[in-house]
Design an enzyme around this catalytic site. Structure first.
Site, PDB file in Angstrom:
ATOM      1  N   HIS A  13       4.168   5.910 -18.108  1.00 49.30           N
ATOM      2  CA  HIS A  13       3.150   6.249 -17.085  1.00 49.30           C
ATOM      3  C   HIS A  13       2.442   4.969 -16.671  1.00 49.30           C
ATOM      4  CE1 HIS A  13      -0.051   9.163 -15.471  1.00 49.30           C
ATOM      5  NE2 HIS A  13      -0.429   7.948 -15.096  1.00 49.30           N
ATOM      6  N   HIS A  15       0.788   2.546 -13.207  1.00 45.68           N
ATOM      7  CA  HIS A  15       0.432   2.307 -11.799  1.00 45.68           C
ATOM      8  C   HIS A  15       0.588   0.824 -11.502  1.00 45.68           C
ATOM      9  CE1 HIS A  15      -1.362   6.348 -11.494  1.00 45.68           C
ATOM     10  NE2 HIS A  15      -1.727   6.133 -12.756  1.00 45.68           N
ATOM     11  N   LEU A  16       1.465   0.520 -10.568  1.00 47.54           N
ATOM     12  CA  LEU A  16       1.676  -0.899 -10.202  1.00 47.54           C
ATOM     13  C   LEU A  16       1.090  -1.241  -8.842  1.00 47.54           C
ATOM     14  CD1 LEU A  16       5.331  -1.959 -11.141  1.00 47.54           C
ATOM     15  CD2 LEU A  16       3.210  -2.612 -12.274  1.00 47.54           C
ATOM     16  N   ARG A  17       0.694  -0.213  -8.050  1.00 48.70           N
ATOM     17  CA  ARG A  17       0.255  -0.440  -6.650  1.00 48.70           C
ATOM     18  C   ARG A  17       1.396  -1.044  -5.843  1.00 48.70           C
ATOM     19  NH1 ARG A  17      -3.241   3.075  -8.623  1.00 48.70           N
ATOM     20  NH2 ARG A  17      -5.011   2.145  -9.703  1.00 48.70           N
ATOM     21  N   ASN A  41       1.257   7.492  -6.627  1.00 48.27           N
ATOM     22  CA  ASN A  41       0.010   7.675  -5.858  1.00 48.27           C
ATOM     23  C   ASN A  41      -0.369   6.415  -5.089  1.00 48.27           C
ATOM     24  OD1 ASN A  41      -0.646   6.341  -8.292  1.00 48.27           O
ATOM     25  ND2 ASN A  41      -2.719   7.186  -8.325  1.00 48.27           N
ATOM     26  N   LYS A  99       5.735  14.220  -9.845  1.00 43.86           N
ATOM     27  CA  LYS A  99       4.354  14.154 -10.346  1.00 43.86           C
ATOM     28  C   LYS A  99       3.463  15.127  -9.605  1.00 43.86           C
ATOM     29  CE  LYS A  99       0.860  12.540 -12.646  1.00 43.86           C
ATOM     30  NZ  LYS A  99       0.249  11.222 -12.731  1.00 43.86           N
ATOM     31  N   HIS A 136      -0.789  15.701 -13.940  1.00 43.42           N
ATOM     32  CA  HIS A 136      -2.167  15.272 -14.182  1.00 43.42           C
ATOM     33  C   HIS A 136      -2.933  16.567 -14.452  1.00 43.42           C
ATOM     34  CE1 HIS A 136      -5.739  12.562 -13.629  1.00 43.42           C
ATOM     35  NE2 HIS A 136      -6.286  13.755 -13.648  1.00 43.42           N
ATOM     36  N   HIS A 174      -1.267  11.559 -20.005  1.00 49.50           N
ATOM     37  CA  HIS A 174      -2.518  10.990 -20.527  1.00 49.50           C
ATOM     38  C   HIS A 174      -3.475  12.043 -21.089  1.00 49.50           C
ATOM     39  CE1 HIS A 174      -3.595  12.107 -16.477  1.00 49.50           C
ATOM     40  NE2 HIS A 174      -3.128  11.031 -15.925  1.00 49.50           N
ATOM     41  N   LEU A 219      -9.666   8.644 -15.391  1.00 49.27           N
ATOM     42  CA  LEU A 219      -9.482  10.088 -15.394  1.00 49.27           C
ATOM     43  C   LEU A 219      -8.141  10.418 -16.030  1.00 49.27           C
ATOM     44  CD1 LEU A 219     -10.957  10.956 -11.899  1.00 49.27           C
ATOM     45  CD2 LEU A 219     -11.876  11.634 -14.128  1.00 49.27           C
ATOM     46  N   ASP A 247      -0.899   4.479 -18.592  1.00 47.72           N
ATOM     47  CA  ASP A 247      -1.780   4.764 -17.457  1.00 47.72           C
ATOM     48  C   ASP A 247      -2.553   3.517 -17.039  1.00 47.72           C
ATOM     49  OD1 ASP A 247      -2.851   6.238 -15.391  1.00 47.72           O
ATOM     50  OD2 ASP A 247      -4.445   7.121 -16.611  1.00 47.72           O
ATOM     51  N   HIS A 251      -7.560  -1.828 -10.497  1.00 47.38           N
ATOM     52  CA  HIS A 251      -8.439  -1.776  -9.321  1.00 47.38           C
ATOM     53  C   HIS A 251      -9.144  -3.119  -9.236  1.00 47.38           C
ATOM     54  CE1 HIS A 251      -8.201   2.600  -8.570  1.00 47.38           C
ATOM     55  NE2 HIS A 251      -8.137   2.720  -9.876  1.00 47.38           N
ATOM     56  N   ALA A 263     -11.791   5.387 -10.547  1.00 40.64           N
ATOM     57  CA  ALA A 263     -11.238   5.705 -11.868  1.00 40.64           C
ATOM     58  C   ALA A 263      -9.982   4.890 -12.124  1.00 40.64           C
ATOM     59  CB  ALA A 263     -10.919   7.195 -11.937  1.00 40.64           C
TER      60      ALA A 263
HETATM   61  C1  NCD Z   1      -5.253   6.383 -11.857  1.00 40.87           C
HETATM   62  C2  NCD Z   1      -5.194   5.423 -10.667  1.00 40.87           C
HETATM   63  O1  NCD Z   1      -6.109   4.600 -10.510  1.00 40.87           O
HETATM   64  O2  NCD Z   1      -4.205   5.463  -9.913  1.00 40.87           O
HETATM   65  N1  NCD Z   1      -6.604   6.424 -12.343  1.00 40.87           N
HETATM   66  C3  NCD Z   1      -6.998   6.822 -13.576  1.00 40.87           C
HETATM   67  O3  NCD Z   1      -8.196   6.885 -13.826  1.00 40.87           O
HETATM   68  N2  NCD Z   1      -6.141   7.124 -14.525  1.00 40.87           N
HETATM   69  C4  NCD Z   1      -4.759   7.746 -11.455  1.00 40.87           C
HETATM   70  C5  NCD Z   1      -4.530   8.679 -12.615  1.00 40.87           C
HETATM   71  O4  NCD Z   1      -3.568   8.525 -13.359  1.00 40.87           O
HETATM   72  O5  NCD Z   1      -5.347   9.590 -12.808  1.00 40.87           O
HETATM   73 ZN    ZN Z   2      -2.125   7.578 -14.082  1.00 35.48          ZN
END
Ligand code: NCD
Ligand code: ZN
Length: 343
Positions: A13, A15-17, A41, A99, A136, A174, A219, A247, A251, A263
């Site tokens: 899990h 997030h790489l953007r 996302n 997802k 989620h 998560h 989150l 996760d 940011h 988050a």
């Molecule tokens: C994640 C994100 O920033 O893309 N944020 C987070 O708080 N975990 C999204 C997610 O997995 O809920």
């Molecule tokens: Zn996530």
């Protein structure tokens, strides 16, 4: 134990953007993980196989030459997702699951799912194809207390979904509560969960230690200590239903240090090292490899990585910031010590 050798882990899990931001964070993950399952996302979200293929190509193009790191993909479920799209995703060979974000549940979830019933033809197709649904698991009912959203979702959304699609493989992502640990433990073999390093290491008091601490906000939000203890037990006892998913969610510093901070916690710079702290404190380092490198691959029906990594117990100080595209992000443990390092 001072040196630990384990099979190369995977992150189920992440997030790489995208764009320059992705290019700046990907080395943190590629330095120690064989594969990572990338969350869809983005803005706009990855809702089709064609979009996921294009994103995967951008990720591959931003890896350093000869990097063995393999990005794996997920698609973002919408109320309007067509079962045909599920079929294409499954046949693509590089998409491992779909997802589900309840609409508005988290960062970039505005276009997520409003009505699970409307997606029953999609779930039926996924169940037939044994194609995993990644969830989620938080209720978006505004009347539900933010600390109760996971437990509420399990009872009111997940239980009926599993009743109606008993063979559908599910990963509850998560997880943060004892309720989730108990539910996963008692459910069928094809229902599993990922656990992050931050939910294993911190409880909700971290959010308010001496003042409000936006870099601990993610989150599902951190929960009280009794829940953290339940997560530690789940992760460190060698139960294959629980496996690694960081996760890590980068940011910019500005986006987090704000009147309405977003988050997401960035942990990729020290992910496996932080998990090693948890397992070491539990005297369960012998269970780290299963959690980090075996159970997730087995769940997704993929081969185990053939390489190994070594960790040494030797403290190092995390930098205050890392580059994040043209800006900076503040990593978990910034300016503080991590007990393990990769050799
Ligand atoms: C994640 C994100 O920033 O893309 N944020 C987070 O708080 N975990 C999204 C997610 O997995 O809920
Ligand atoms: Zn996530």
């Amino acid at each position: 134990m001072q040196i630990l050798r384990i099979r190369k882990p995977d992150d189920w899990h992440l997030h790489l953007r995208d764009g320059a931001e992705m290019a700046s964070v990907i080395p943190h993950t590629a330095r120690c993980f064989g594969r990572a399952l990338l969350m869809p996302n983005l803005q706009p979200p990855l809702t089709t196989t064609a979009q996921a293929r294009a994103y995967r190509n951008r990720v591959l193009a931003s890896l350093s030459e000869n990097s063995p790191f393999q990005p794996l993909m997920t698609l973002y479920l919408r109320d309007t997702t067509d079962p045909q799209e599920i079929q294409r995703a499954k046949e693509s060979g590089f998409i491992q699951g779909i997802k589900l974000y309840p609409a508005g549940a988290t960062t970039n979830a505005e276009q997520g799912v409003r009505d699970l019933r409307q997606l029953y033809p999609v779930f039926a197709r996924m169940e037939r194809e044994s194609f995993p649904l990644l969830i989620h698991g938080e209720s978006t009912d505004p009347d539900v207390d933010v600390f109760d959203r996971e437990a509420y979702f399990i009872e009111n959304d997940l239980v009926p979904l599993i009743r109606d699609f008993p063979e559908l493989p599910i990963v509850l992502e998560h997880i943060t509560t004892k309720e989730a640990v108990d539910f996963i433990t008692e459910s069928a073999e094809h229902i599993a969960a990922t656990i992050t390093p931050h939910h294993l290491l911190y409880n909700r008091s971290a959010l308010f230690a001496g003042g409000i601490r936006p870099h601990y906000f993610c989150l599902p939000v951190l929960k009280r200590e009794s829940h953290r203890q339940a997560l530690i037990q789940a992760a460190t006892r060698g139960n294959p239903k629980f496996f690694l998913g960081t996760d890590s969610a980068p940011h910019t510093r500005e986006a987090k240090e704000s009147a309405c901070g977003c988050a997401g916690i960035f942990n990729a710079h020290a992910a496996i090292e932080l998990y090693a702290e948890v397992f070491s404190d539990e005297h369960a380092l012998d269970k780290l490899e299963g959690f980090a490198s075996v159970y997730g691959a087995q769940f997704y029906g993929l081969p185990l990585n053939e390489e190994f990594i070594q960790l040494r117990r030797e403290p190092w100080i995390v930098p205050e910031t890392y580059a994040f595209g043209a800006r900076q992000l503040r990593p978990l443990r910034a300016g503080e010590s991590v007990a393990w390092r990769i050799v």
